[in-house]
Design a protein around this motif. Structure first.
Motif, PDB file in Angstrom:
ATOM      1  N   LEU A  84     -36.429  19.021   4.474  1.00  0.00           N
ATOM      2  CA  LEU A  84     -36.874  18.009   5.421  1.00  0.00           C
ATOM      3  C   LEU A  84     -35.789  17.660   6.438  1.00  0.00           C
ATOM      4  CD1 LEU A  84     -39.095  16.117   6.379  1.00  0.00           C
ATOM      5  CD2 LEU A  84     -38.288  14.446   4.684  1.00  0.00           C
ATOM      6  N   GLY A  85     -34.548  17.534   5.989  1.00  0.00           N
ATOM      7  CA  GLY A  85     -33.458  17.223   6.909  1.00  0.00           C
ATOM      8  C   GLY A  85     -33.237  18.332   7.925  1.00  0.00           C
ATOM      9  N   ARG A  87     -35.528  20.421   8.947  1.00  0.00           N
ATOM     10  CA  ARG A  87     -36.682  20.384   9.851  1.00  0.00           C
ATOM     11  C   ARG A  87     -36.554  19.239  10.864  1.00  0.00           C
ATOM     12  NH1 ARG A  87     -41.431  19.894   6.135  1.00  0.00           N
ATOM     13  NH2 ARG A  87     -42.598  19.980   8.081  1.00  0.00           N
ATOM     14  N   ARG A  88     -36.079  18.091  10.410  1.00  0.00           N
ATOM     15  CA  ARG A  88     -35.880  16.967  11.336  1.00  0.00           C
ATOM     16  C   ARG A  88     -34.792  17.288  12.358  1.00  0.00           C
ATOM     17  NH1 ARG A  88     -36.384  11.902   7.095  1.00  0.00           N
ATOM     18  NH2 ARG A  88     -38.663  11.904   7.053  1.00  0.00           N
ATOM     19  N   ALA A  91     -36.201  19.632  14.971  1.00  0.00           N
ATOM     20  CA  ALA A  91     -37.024  18.895  15.937  1.00  0.00           C
ATOM     21  C   ALA A  91     -36.154  18.108  16.910  1.00  0.00           C
ATOM     22  CB  ALA A  91     -37.992  17.973  15.200  1.00  0.00           C
ATOM     23  N   ALA A  92     -35.084  17.497  16.406  1.00  0.00           N
ATOM     24  CA  ALA A  92     -34.193  16.715  17.265  1.00  0.00           C
ATOM     25  C   ALA A  92     -33.514  17.596  18.310  1.00  0.00           C
ATOM     26  CB  ALA A  92     -33.138  16.002  16.412  1.00  0.00           C
ATOM     27  N   ASP A  97     -40.228  22.532  13.974  1.00  0.00           N
ATOM     28  CA  ASP A  97     -39.918  22.048  12.630  1.00  0.00           C
ATOM     29  C   ASP A  97     -40.850  22.655  11.585  1.00  0.00           C
ATOM     30  OD1 ASP A  97     -42.219  20.672  13.246  1.00  0.00           O
ATOM     31  OD2 ASP A  97     -41.444  18.707  12.670  1.00  0.00           O
ATOM     32  N   TRP A 121     -28.720  19.738   9.667  1.00  0.00           N
ATOM     33  CA  TRP A 121     -28.643  18.499   8.888  1.00  0.00           C
ATOM     34  C   TRP A 121     -27.960  17.408   9.696  1.00  0.00           C
ATOM     35  CZ3 TRP A 121     -26.828  21.459   4.014  1.00  0.00           C
ATOM     36  CH2 TRP A 121     -27.933  21.708   3.154  1.00  0.00           C
ATOM     37  N   ALA A 124     -30.068  15.745  12.318  1.00  0.00           N
ATOM     38  CA  ALA A 124     -31.269  15.020  11.855  1.00  0.00           C
ATOM     39  C   ALA A 124     -31.191  13.525  12.080  1.00  0.00           C
ATOM     40  CB  ALA A 124     -31.493  15.295  10.365  1.00  0.00           C
TER      41      ALA A 124
END
Length: 124
Positions: A84-85, A87-88, A91-92, A97, A121, A124
């Protein structure tokens, strides 16, 4: 305080593990494999063999094997695109993501995908 070695983990009472019993037993199985010399988690060891043995431990899946390969074994080419980190962070930074799309994109970072994972990471 240093992180406990496999012998200390194996000797710890159940109450030392504030987690579900299944996770506790996975940690003990891992500690047992290391203590018995079946699994070498030292940098410079045979990464492929270590990952194969890690994957055989009940309760250890692809994310954990990848994370341990990156952190414990020093593998410079691990992309944790389902994290998740990660993927975030993607996206950032304007990347997809979606794990499958991100994984395909991450191929261009070979053989240094672990460094990209850490960078994602941080983003994120």
């Amino acid at each position: 305080v240093a992180f406990p070695g496999p012998a200390e983990v194996l000797a710890a009472p159940d109450t030392a593990f504030r987690m579900p019993a299944a996770r506790r037993e996975t940690i003990r199985a891992l500690a047992r494999a290391v203590a018995d010399g079946e699994l070498d988690l030292e940098p410079g060891g045979d990464r492929e063999e270590a990952v194969r043995l890690l994957a055989a431990v009940p309760g250890i899946g692809p994310w954990t094997t990848g994370y341990l390969a990156m952190r414990a074994l020093g593998d410079p080419d691990v992309a944790l695109t389902t994290d998740l980190g990660v993927r975030r962070g993607a996206a950032a930074l304007g990347l997809s993501d979606d794990p499958k799309t991100l994984s395909a994109y991450a191929d261009r970072w070979r053989p240094w995908r672990s460094y990209a994972t850490i960078r994602l990471w941080r983003a994120a």
